[in-house]
Write a protein that holds these residues in place. Structure first.
Motif, PDB file in Angstrom:
ATOM      1  N   PHE A   1      -7.148 -12.688  10.448  1.00 20.21           N
ATOM      2  CA  PHE A   1      -7.112 -11.119  10.208  1.00 20.21           C
ATOM      3  C   PHE A   1      -5.494 -10.564  10.708  1.00 20.21           C
ATOM      4  N   TRP A   2      -5.329 -10.764  12.145  1.00 20.45           N
ATOM      5  CA  TRP A   2      -3.998 -10.316  12.568  1.00 20.45           C
ATOM      6  C   TRP A   2      -2.810 -11.011  12.398  1.00 20.45           C
TER       7      TRP A   2
ATOM      8  N   GLY B   1       1.984 -10.363   9.202  1.00 22.16           N
ATOM      9  CA  GLY B   1       2.948 -10.754   8.134  1.00 22.16           C
ATOM     10  C   GLY B   1       3.247  -9.510   7.149  1.00 22.16           C
ATOM     11  N   LEU B   2       2.287  -8.795   6.956  1.00 21.87           N
ATOM     12  CA  LEU B   2       2.435  -7.604   6.039  1.00 21.87           C
ATOM     13  C   LEU B   2       3.559  -6.701   6.688  1.00 21.87           C
ATOM     14  N   ILE B   3       3.335  -6.416   7.838  1.00 19.00           N
ATOM     15  CA  ILE B   3       4.039  -5.482   8.617  1.00 19.00           C
ATOM     16  C   ILE B   3       5.670  -5.761   8.387  1.00 19.00           C
ATOM     17  N   SER B   4       5.698  -7.120   8.863  1.00 21.87           N
ATOM     18  CA  SER B   4       7.033  -7.618   8.968  1.00 21.87           C
ATOM     19  C   SER B   4       7.753  -7.698   7.402  1.00 21.87           C
ATOM     20  N   ALA B   5       6.947  -7.683   6.399  1.00 26.43           N
ATOM     21  CA  ALA B   5       7.380  -8.110   5.272  1.00 26.43           C
ATOM     22  C   ALA B   5       7.952  -6.564   4.625  1.00 26.43           C
ATOM     23  N   VAL B   6       7.166  -5.779   4.924  1.00 25.43           N
ATOM     24  CA  VAL B   6       7.603  -4.147   4.461  1.00 25.43           C
ATOM     25  C   VAL B   6       8.761  -3.680   5.528  1.00 25.43           C
ATOM     26  N   GLN B   7       8.738  -4.107   6.590  1.00 27.29           N
ATOM     27  CA  GLN B   7       9.832  -3.625   7.655  1.00 27.29           C
ATOM     28  C   GLN B   7      11.151  -4.477   7.057  1.00 27.29           C
ATOM     29  N   GLU B   8      10.930  -5.529   6.425  1.00 27.50           N
ATOM     30  CA  GLU B   8      12.128  -5.983   6.055  1.00 27.50           C
ATOM     31  C   GLU B   8      13.043  -5.498   5.013  1.00 27.50           C
ATOM     32  N   LYS B   9      12.151  -4.717   4.382  1.00 28.21           N
ATOM     33  CA  LYS B   9      12.623  -4.042   3.095  1.00 28.21           C
ATOM     34  C   LYS B   9      13.562  -2.629   3.618  1.00 28.21           C
ATOM     35  N   MET B  10      13.503  -2.450   4.836  1.00 29.51           N
ATOM     36  CA  MET B  10      14.446  -1.229   5.366  1.00 29.51           C
ATOM     37  C   MET B  10      15.116  -1.697   6.440  1.00 29.51           C
TER      38      MET B  10
ATOM     39  N   GLU C   1      11.999   3.631  15.565  1.00 31.19           N
ATOM     40  CA  GLU C   1      11.047   4.876  15.257  1.00 31.19           C
ATOM     41  C   GLU C   1      10.473   4.661  13.825  1.00 31.19           C
ATOM     42  N   GLU C   2      11.452   4.680  12.831  1.00 27.27           N
ATOM     43  CA  GLU C   2      10.931   4.676  11.545  1.00 27.27           C
ATOM     44  C   GLU C   2      10.286   3.414  11.198  1.00 27.27           C
ATOM     45  N   LEU C   3      10.426   2.069  11.812  1.00 28.02           N
ATOM     46  CA  LEU C   3       9.967   0.984  11.779  1.00 28.02           C
ATOM     47  C   LEU C   3       8.617   1.015  12.234  1.00 28.02           C
ATOM     48  N   ALA C   4       8.468   1.758  13.279  1.00 26.45           N
ATOM     49  CA  ALA C   4       7.113   1.954  14.028  1.00 26.45           C
ATOM     50  C   ALA C   4       6.179   2.639  12.912  1.00 26.45           C
ATOM     51  N   LYS C   5       6.784   3.691  12.423  1.00 28.61           N
ATOM     52  CA  LYS C   5       5.950   4.415  11.501  1.00 28.61           C
ATOM     53  C   LYS C   5       5.513   3.687  10.231  1.00 28.61           C
ATOM     54  N   VAL C   6       6.552   2.692   9.556  1.00 33.57           N
ATOM     55  CA  VAL C   6       6.096   1.924   8.494  1.00 33.57           C
ATOM     56  C   VAL C   6       4.985   1.009   9.239  1.00 33.57           C
TER      57      VAL C   6
ATOM     58  N   ASP D   1       2.633   1.747  11.181  1.00 35.51           N
ATOM     59  CA  ASP D   1       1.531   2.662  11.216  1.00 35.51           C
ATOM     60  C   ASP D   1       0.995   2.801   9.670  1.00 35.51           C
ATOM     61  N   VAL D   2       1.825   2.914   8.943  1.00 30.09           N
ATOM     62  CA  VAL D   2       1.364   3.118   7.273  1.00 30.09           C
ATOM     63  C   VAL D   2       0.363   1.839   6.840  1.00 30.09           C
ATOM     64  N   VAL D   3       1.170   0.697   7.290  1.00 36.51           N
ATOM     65  CA  VAL D   3       0.556  -0.624   6.879  1.00 36.51           C
ATOM     66  C   VAL D   3      -0.765  -0.885   7.385  1.00 36.51           C
ATOM     67  N   MET D   4      -0.928  -0.575   8.802  1.00 41.16           N
ATOM     68  CA  MET D   4      -2.001  -0.838   9.867  1.00 41.16           C
ATOM     69  C   MET D   4      -3.180   0.153   9.066  1.00 41.16           C
ATOM     70  N   MET D   5      -2.998   1.301   8.675  1.00 38.14           N
ATOM     71  CA  MET D   5      -3.872   2.396   8.026  1.00 38.14           C
ATOM     72  C   MET D   5      -4.527   1.917   6.572  1.00 38.14           C
ATOM     73  N   ALA D   6      -3.278   1.228   5.972  1.00 38.15           N
ATOM     74  CA  ALA D   6      -3.584   0.756   4.472  1.00 38.15           C
ATOM     75  C   ALA D   6      -4.735  -0.470   4.641  1.00 38.15           C
TER      76      ALA D   6
END
Lengths: 89, 189
Positions: B69-70, B75-84, B90-95, B97-102
């Protein structure tokens, strides 16, 4: 919540903080995902367990002075040692 | 240096493929020729020279499920963050948060992970009928987790997400756009 479920919740919190890498979640994000895993714990219960883990030195925070609800949690070296000792690293 | 784990963490140090295999053994359905379930896994391990009892296997399954699970979420969080790559911490942390909520919202009402543990507790107190339910839940859980991850990755790669990430907007604007794309009530208080 019985003692075994509480222990499971604490382990899952620590494993989560460990596996999330550099990302440090806020309480709500952590709580919602623990719910998604099936933990029936309330937000306050998760917060209580986080405080317990902080008292143990396994978790630390980056607190926002004017927005405590945005406090971010991260695992400490002691927390990682605990996971390793338990075979959960 | 990594400390030695407690003695009953028998899975410690095993490669991921081996852990997957052991977990899958426990999901094998009973048949006329196979005992199936946890007992089948215990038998296979014993044949490999590893004698494990039920309670020790239960700890392994808790570890394995939480790890999946974790691990997939990280992995998802890292994959999305790598696109930015130019985002601030702070912005990466907010991204994140978005993935966690999703992830949490996509798994809402499929809360089987801990109920499996409850079933395991019941098993140990002699309610053996629960075992078959445990296996069914376990199979469904793995499928749901994989489906969720696939869906999210597909979403992250689709044109909508690409157009947001490739736009000339600032990182803050990208986060807002991603949030609006994923959650209808994004930003509502």
């Amino acid at each position: 919540m019985n003692a075994e479920m509480r222990a499971l919740l604490r382990n899952d919190i620590l494993m989560g903080l460990d596996r999330l890498g550099d990302y440090e979640p806020v309480l709500d994000a952590l709580h919602l995902n623990l719910r998604a895993m099936g933990h029936q714990s309330s937000r306050d219960e998760v917060k209580t367990e986080l405080r317990y883990l902080m008292d143990k030195g396994f978790v630390t925070t980056r607190e926002k002075e004017i927005s405590p609800e945005l406090t971010r949690y991260r695992i400490t070296a002691a927390g990682r040692d605990y996971l390793a000792k338990e075979g959960l690293a | 240096m990594r400390k030695e784990p407690r003695k009953d963490a028998w899975w410690f140090g095993m490669p991921e493929e081996r852990l997957d295999q052991i977990y899958k053994w426990s999901l094998v359905k009973p048949s006329e020729t196979c005992v199936g379930g946890v007992q089948f896994a215990l038998d296979q391990l014993a044949a490999d020279g590893l004698k494990i009892v039920d309670a020790q296997f239960s700890r392994f399954r808790s570890f394995y499920r939480a790890n999946c699970f974790w691990g997939s979420l990280g992995g998802l969080i890292s994959a999305v963050q790598e696109k930015m790559p130019n985002a601030t911490p702070e912005e990466l942390a907010k991204v994140g948060d978005v993935v966690m909520m999703a992830k949490a919202l996509s798994e809402e009402n499929t809360s089987d992970y801990v109920s499996v543990r409850s079933v395991e507790q019941a098993e140990r107190s002699g309610k053996t009928k629960a075992r078959q339910k445990d296996e069914e839940i376990g199979l469904r859980r793995i499928k749901e987790q994989r489906d969720t991850c696939k869906l999210f990755l597909k979403w992250a790669e689709d044109e909508k997400a690409k157009s947001v990430l490739a736009s000339g907007a600032t990182n803050s604007e990208k986060i807002e756009a991603l949030g609006r794309a994923m959650f209808p009530d994004w930003g509502e208080e």
